[in-house]
Write a protein that holds these residues in place. Sequence first.
Motif, PDB file in Angstrom:
ATOM      1  N   ARG A  62      31.363 116.074 123.594  1.00  0.00           N
ATOM      2  CA  ARG A  62      31.785 115.129 124.634  1.00  0.00           C
ATOM      3  C   ARG A  62      33.048 114.377 124.221  1.00  0.00           C
ATOM      4  N   ASP A  63      33.146 114.036 122.931  1.00  0.00           N
ATOM      5  CA  ASP A  63      34.279 113.256 122.445  1.00  0.00           C
ATOM      6  C   ASP A  63      35.492 114.115 122.114  1.00  0.00           C
ATOM      7  N   GLY A  64      35.380 115.423 122.311  1.00  0.00           N
ATOM      8  CA  GLY A  64      36.519 116.301 122.082  1.00  0.00           C
ATOM      9  C   GLY A  64      36.685 116.759 120.651  1.00  0.00           C
ATOM     10  N   PHE A  65      35.699 116.517 119.796  1.00  0.00           N
ATOM     11  CA  PHE A  65      35.785 116.955 118.410  1.00  0.00           C
ATOM     12  C   PHE A  65      35.441 118.441 118.293  1.00  0.00           C
ATOM     13  N   LEU A  66      34.719 118.948 119.264  1.00  0.00           N
ATOM     14  CA  LEU A  66      34.432 120.383 119.381  1.00  0.00           C
ATOM     15  C   LEU A  66      35.038 120.873 120.687  1.00  0.00           C
TER      16      LEU A  66
ATOM     17  N   ALA B 200      31.020 126.338 115.625  1.00  0.00           N
ATOM     18  CA  ALA B 200      30.464 126.070 114.301  1.00  0.00           C
ATOM     19  C   ALA B 200      31.576 125.741 113.313  1.00  0.00           C
ATOM     20  N   ARG B 201      32.707 126.471 113.400  1.00  0.00           N
ATOM     21  CA  ARG B 201      33.838 126.172 112.522  1.00  0.00           C
ATOM     22  C   ARG B 201      34.422 124.796 112.833  1.00  0.00           C
ATOM     23  N   ALA B 202      34.488 124.461 114.113  1.00  0.00           N
ATOM     24  CA  ALA B 202      35.008 123.142 114.502  1.00  0.00           C
ATOM     25  C   ALA B 202      34.133 122.035 113.935  1.00  0.00           C
ATOM     26  N   LEU B 203      32.831 122.212 113.971  1.00  0.00           N
ATOM     27  CA  LEU B 203      31.932 121.190 113.441  1.00  0.00           C
ATOM     28  C   LEU B 203      32.090 121.054 111.930  1.00  0.00           C
ATOM     29  N   ARG B 204      32.199 122.182 111.227  1.00  0.00           N
ATOM     30  CA  ARG B 204      32.422 122.116 109.782  1.00  0.00           C
ATOM     31  C   ARG B 204      33.727 121.395 109.481  1.00  0.00           C
ATOM     32  N   THR B 205      34.750 121.692 110.261  1.00  0.00           N
ATOM     33  CA  THR B 205      36.060 121.074 110.043  1.00  0.00           C
ATOM     34  C   THR B 205      35.990 119.573 110.287  1.00  0.00           C
ATOM     35  N   PHE B 206      35.382 119.173 111.396  1.00  0.00           N
ATOM     36  CA  PHE B 206      35.298 117.751 111.719  1.00  0.00           C
ATOM     37  C   PHE B 206      34.547 116.985 110.638  1.00  0.00           C
ATOM     38  N   LEU B 207      33.419 117.494 110.196  1.00  0.00           N
ATOM     39  CA  LEU B 207      32.624 116.783 109.197  1.00  0.00           C
ATOM     40  C   LEU B 207      33.352 116.710 107.852  1.00  0.00           C
ATOM     41  N   ALA B 208      34.094 117.759 107.506  1.00  0.00           N
ATOM     42  CA  ALA B 208      34.892 117.718 106.276  1.00  0.00           C
ATOM     43  C   ALA B 208      35.992 116.678 106.399  1.00  0.00           C
ATOM     44  N   LEU B 209      36.602 116.593 107.569  1.00  0.00           N
ATOM     45  CA  LEU B 209      37.645 115.584 107.790  1.00  0.00           C
ATOM     46  C   LEU B 209      37.074 114.168 107.731  1.00  0.00           C
ATOM     47  N   VAL B 210      35.870 113.978 108.246  1.00  0.00           N
ATOM     48  CA  VAL B 210      35.226 112.663 108.180  1.00  0.00           C
ATOM     49  C   VAL B 210      35.061 112.228 106.726  1.00  0.00           C
TER      50      VAL B 210
ATOM     51  N   LEU C 147      38.938 107.795  93.929  1.00  0.00           N
ATOM     52  CA  LEU C 147      40.182 108.429  94.382  1.00  0.00           C
ATOM     53  C   LEU C 147      40.146 109.938  94.114  1.00  0.00           C
ATOM     54  N   ASP C 148      39.596 110.330  92.960  1.00  0.00           N
ATOM     55  CA  ASP C 148      39.459 111.756  92.668  1.00  0.00           C
ATOM     56  C   ASP C 148      38.544 112.432  93.685  1.00  0.00           C
ATOM     57  N   ASP C 149      37.426 111.781  93.995  1.00  0.00           N
ATOM     58  CA  ASP C 149      36.483 112.345  94.969  1.00  0.00           C
ATOM     59  C   ASP C 149      37.142 112.492  96.340  1.00  0.00           C
ATOM     60  N   GLN C 150      37.925 111.474  96.717  1.00  0.00           N
ATOM     61  CA  GLN C 150      38.600 111.550  98.008  1.00  0.00           C
ATOM     62  C   GLN C 150      39.646 112.661  98.009  1.00  0.00           C
ATOM     63  N   GLY C 151      40.362 112.814  96.904  1.00  0.00           N
ATOM     64  CA  GLY C 151      41.345 113.882  96.816  1.00  0.00           C
ATOM     65  C   GLY C 151      40.711 115.246  96.960  1.00  0.00           C
ATOM     66  N   LEU C 152      39.559 115.461  96.311  1.00  0.00           N
ATOM     67  CA  LEU C 152      38.860 116.735  96.444  1.00  0.00           C
ATOM     68  C   LEU C 152      38.346 116.937  97.872  1.00  0.00           C
ATOM     69  N   ALA C 153      37.878 115.852  98.498  1.00  0.00           N
ATOM     70  CA  ALA C 153      37.436 115.946  99.891  1.00  0.00           C
ATOM     71  C   ALA C 153      38.592 116.320 100.803  1.00  0.00           C
ATOM     72  N   MET C 154      39.784 115.793 100.516  1.00  0.00           N
ATOM     73  CA  MET C 154      40.959 116.141 101.323  1.00  0.00           C
ATOM     74  C   MET C 154      41.325 117.607 101.154  1.00  0.00           C
ATOM     75  N   LEU C 155      41.198 118.127  99.935  1.00  0.00           N
ATOM     76  CA  LEU C 155      41.478 119.546  99.716  1.00  0.00           C
ATOM     77  C   LEU C 155      40.512 120.412 100.514  1.00  0.00           C
ATOM     78  N   ASN C 156      39.231 120.058 100.480  1.00  0.00           N
ATOM     79  CA  ASN C 156      38.237 120.822 101.244  1.00  0.00           C
ATOM     80  C   ASN C 156      38.510 120.718 102.739  1.00  0.00           C
ATOM     81  N   ALA C 157      38.854 119.507 103.206  1.00  0.00           N
ATOM     82  CA  ALA C 157      39.132 119.326 104.631  1.00  0.00           C
ATOM     83  C   ALA C 157      40.348 120.146 105.052  1.00  0.00           C
ATOM     84  N   ALA C 158      41.372 120.198 104.195  1.00  0.00           N
ATOM     85  CA  ALA C 158      42.558 120.981 104.523  1.00  0.00           C
ATOM     86  C   ALA C 158      42.214 122.458 104.641  1.00  0.00           C
TER      87      ALA C 158
END
Length: 240
Positions: free
Chosen positions: A33-37, A55-65, A220-231
């Motif tokens: 509804r919110d346009g994330f998928l 399913a890929r969109a949901l994985r992407t959104f949650l990784a970005l969160v 900061l390290d954890d966030q950096g790794l999360a950003m790599l996964n989200a990318a």
Amino acid sequence: MASNPEKTRTNLRPADLAREHGLSAQAVRNYERDGFLPSADRTPTGYRVYTERHARALRTFLALVRAYGHGTAGAIMNAVHDGRTDDALTAVHRGHGGLLRDRETLDAVRGAVEHLTAAAVPGDPVGPLPRTIGDLAHRLGLTPATLRTWEAAGILRPARDPATGYRVFHAADVRDADLAHLLRRGGYRLADISAVVGQIRTAGGTSALAATLADWRQRLDDQGLAMLNAAAQLHNYLVP
């Protein structure tokens, strides 16, 4: 070569997507509804039909969160689904820039704390305490007006002489002023300096700040790794 069933899944229900992430089916519907998928097709009876793209969109959104927070993650997915790829990538790059600034701030704080710790030896020219605002300003080569500005920003919290109402700066106040002076010369904003000084107060001084700084580095390290996964997830979604 056998086809990958993950790339051809169709007729998925909200519950099928939700199960992978421990979500509710309603959460998946809300994300759509919110346009994330992407918008889902509907059966003749009105039920949503999802595919592997959802399913890929949901994985992407949650990784970005996890990497950027809910607001930025939603804005990125909205931009992608509106065809505004430049806006989506700009938000990603802005997040990386913010992380770099946080790392630079941490390095500056560590350097400043090490400097203050090294200077805290017997005979250090801190001088008699408590100090007046004029004394402290002279020691730092600043004006009393600058110290009042720092006080308004929450960096300094001097006591007041009950008889005169004048500001009185004790050893911890001098430490905070020294740290603020070092960081200010490095170009850091008053709001950022106030947050750092607040962490030192919470930690109980510069000597007790080591664990706080280590925790800050780990986050900061954890966030950096999360950003790599989200990318990686975003790339897989944009270029399947």
